[in-house]
Write a protein that holds these residues in place. Sequence first.
Motif, mmCIF file in Angstrom:
data_model
loop_
_atom_site.group_PDB
_atom_site.id
_atom_site.type_symbol
_atom_site.label_atom_id
_atom_site.label_comp_id
_atom_site.label_asym_id
_atom_site.label_seq_id
_atom_site.Cartn_x
_atom_site.Cartn_y
_atom_site.Cartn_z
ATOM 1 N N THR A 157 33.088 -49.681 11.780
ATOM 2 C CA THR A 157 31.920 -48.796 11.773
ATOM 3 C C THR A 157 31.349 -48.740 10.364
ATOM 4 O OG1 THR A 157 33.388 -46.892 11.427
ATOM 5 C CG2 THR A 157 32.718 -47.357 13.687
ATOM 6 N N ASP A 208 32.034 -41.432 7.065
ATOM 7 C CA ASP A 208 31.766 -42.151 8.307
ATOM 8 C C ASP A 208 30.589 -41.486 9.022
ATOM 9 O OD1 ASP A 208 32.746 -39.832 9.411
ATOM 10 O OD2 ASP A 208 34.551 -40.720 10.264
ATOM 11 N N SER A 209 30.298 -41.924 10.215
ATOM 12 C CA SER A 209 29.138 -41.414 10.950
ATOM 13 C C SER A 209 29.298 -39.960 11.375
ATOM 14 C CB SER A 209 28.889 -42.276 12.197
ATOM 15 O OG SER A 209 28.670 -43.624 11.828
#
Length: 200
Positions: free
Chosen positions: A89, A155-156
């Motif tokens: 990711t 991260d997202s």
Amino acid sequence: MKTAFKYIIPSLVIISFLILAITEKADFDSGDYLNFGLTLLTYFYVVFTWEMLERMKTESYLERRPYLVADFKSPKSNLHFELENIGKTPALNVKVKVSPDFELLKKEDSINTTIFKDKIDFFPPKKLIETYLSTTSSFFEKNPDKFTVQLDYEDSFKNKFSEKIILDLNHHKKQSYLIEKELKDVVKSIDELKKTIEKK
């Protein structure tokens, strides 16, 4: 899972049951003992299943999170600095700091004041930043053989990561020495061959 829920509560239940049974304050028959045993087995099965699901959830997340790695590489005696996302990711808001800082090809430029001066908003999976530094031997003439790379990113889901990588480049220095030694031997052999031909 909290320790109180996992160990303390069932321990208190078992102790209370034993006290009641020993002091004969409760009239238990064989069916009651059997039901109590089945209840405990069911409880521990639920605990085990819960832990297994939590572990699978954690492992699944770790497989999908971004992973930034930094390293020096020296193909053909030329030294490069690389930053790569080997995760699955994207990494967000990436900040990189190399200590000690070092000059690039232009003396007025350094890796912290040019390439990694600003944060990188989006760093997708498999993305690679590769920077040529100099020949390996030239680099070690004015730089140490140990560096620390501080990586901060998200991260997202806005989970933050702060990782410190210590890089020991001593093996690159030795590799450079061996390559230079081999080149010198080749040059020496060519010179000797040239002299031999000239004599003839």
